[in-house]
Design an enzyme around this catalytic site. Structure first.
Site, PDB file in Angstrom:
ATOM      1  CD  GLU A 117      -2.489  -1.231   2.732  1.00 49.47           C
ATOM      2  OE1 GLU A 117      -2.105  -0.458   3.634  1.00 49.47           O
ATOM      3  OE2 GLU A 117      -3.428  -2.023   2.863  1.00 49.47           O
ATOM      4  CG  ASP A 130      -7.144  -7.520   3.942  1.00 53.77           C
ATOM      5  OD1 ASP A 130      -8.313  -7.627   4.315  1.00 53.77           O
ATOM      6  OD2 ASP A 130      -6.606  -6.427   3.690  1.00 53.77           O
TER       7      ASP A 130
END
Length: 402
Positions: A155, A171
């Protein structure tokens, strides 16, 4: 990343501006400054140290900060807006960039974006568009078209104030990689590498942990291990029981029915203090004047692992910071050993038998101990993040699956 944005208060927010159709939590993007301090794109060097012979595909997906449009960037950093989607979802344009072969490096350019850099091995990822935006992989769903593909993502946010780039396991824990930045002074900052043998170390530790934690591991029909889901997704799949955190949460609620939990959420604001007590099954927090400022129902495991629902953390100055602190304390199981939170000493983390064992194992196997193993893992500076206000170059290194 998802239908619910859960990390809105973090300093990095690779995907906080992504549409509600996306599939996983991300922190909020830092505010850009008025004057342009950086060029429109910066170089990202991708190095393939995986040792794998299958082809690599790269993707740079996110939201253009200047316009708020969702889209993707090509290898030159040129932005392309997604076309309109449909219902049912329609295939997205092929945004893949051929990645480096094993043992090689290549450089692409990344634009001012808040988004994700995906990489996959052997196959291209499947992306679709709804009327609300991009649908990203959600491999906790057995029918997701990317379920049997080995992939991962980083990210990032790049704006006029600088670059924030992280590795994430919020996740899932999958194909390992590290991130880095060449700072304006020429020094290199890097994080995300596992210890030697760390990839298998995490998987083997999960397999050996009683209570269903080994069920987080997903394999392909040929036996290839693809990933370990985060415990929140493990609740969705049924790998972990819904009651997995109940004993610890109940003990916390019992303790603070007769004592006070003191939360000082800002390291640079020691006089901003909130006091929590449980009464009538609700934990209420008061400020220094004694006024109740926010209250929490007793959280379930999903709220704890996801840092959402009953532990929702709005991007404000009161409830969000308190909730972040509670979330970190529950996941790290420090709320019973210290009535002053946050506890920022890693030696105190994960010492209770009831804890986020996934986060425990991931942090144990990181070379520098840093990871984003749950949404607010940045509490106390435990996150795997690099940042610089004037980055010369960014780095993404694909590491061995061993």
């Amino acid at each position: 990343m998802l239908t619910e944005l859960k990390r809105l208060a973090l300093p990095l927010a690779a995907a906080a501006a992504l549409a509600a159709a996306l599939t996983t939590p991300a922190p909020a993007a830092p505010r850009p400054v008025a004057a342009a301090a950086l060029p429109d794109t910066i170089p990202l060097q991708v190095t393939n140290n995986s040792g794998r012979g299958d082809p690599v595909f790269l993707y740079d997906l996110g939201t253009q900060l200047s316009t708020g449009q969702q889209g993707w960037a090509d290898a030159d950093g040129t932005f392309h807006a997604w076309p309109a989607g449909g219902n049912p979802p329609t295939p997205a344009p092929d945004a893949s960039i051929p990645g480096p072969a094993a043992g090689q490096s290549m450089t692409i350019r990344i634009p001012k974006f808040s988004g994700r850099i995906y990489f996959s091995y052997g196959q291209k990822l499947v992306f679709k568009l709804t009327t609300g935006g991009l649908v990203q992989p959600a491999v906790q769903n057995p029918s997701d078209p990317n379920r049997d593909i080995l992939f991962n993502w980083s990210e990032y946010t790049l704006n006029d104030a600088g670059l924030w780039l992280n590795s994430t396991q919020v996740d899932m824990f999958s194909a390992p990689y590290a991130v880095g930045v060449r700072r304006s002074d020429g020094s290199l900052s890097e994080t995300g590498h596992l210890k030697p043998g760390g990839y298998n170390g995490v998987l083997n530790a999960l397999r050996g942990q009683a209570g269903g934690w080994g069920g987080l591991i997903q394999t392909r029909s040929d036996g290839t291990v693809l990933r370990a889901l985060s415990p929140g997704h493990g609740l969705e799949t049924g790998a972990l029981p819904a009651s997995v955190m109940d004993d610890y949460v109940n003990r916390v609620w019992q303790k603070y029915a007769t004592s006070t939990l003191t939360v000082t959420p800002f390291a640079d604001q020691p006089n901003t203090v909130f006091s929590g007590r449980v009464s009538g099954g609700v934990m209420s927090f008061t400020d220094s004047s004694g006024a109740v400022v926010t209250s929490f129902q007793k959280p379930d495991a999903d709220s704890v692992f996801g840092c959402h629902k009953l532990l929702d953390a709005p991007n404000d100055a009161v409830r969000g910071p308190i909730s972040r602190t509670l979330c970190a304390g529950f996941n790290r199981s420090t709320l019973l050993t210290s009535s002053h939170q946050p506890d920022t000493d890693p030696a105190d983390f994960y010492q209770d038998a009831v804890t986020n064992h996934y986060a425990r194992f991931v942090h144990t196997q990181m070379a520098d101990g840093k990871a984003y193993a749950f949404a607010f893992d940045d509490v106390g500076g435990q996150e795997s993040l690099v940042h610089d206000g004037g980055p010369r170059q960014a780095y993404l290194t694909l590491d061995p699956l061993s």
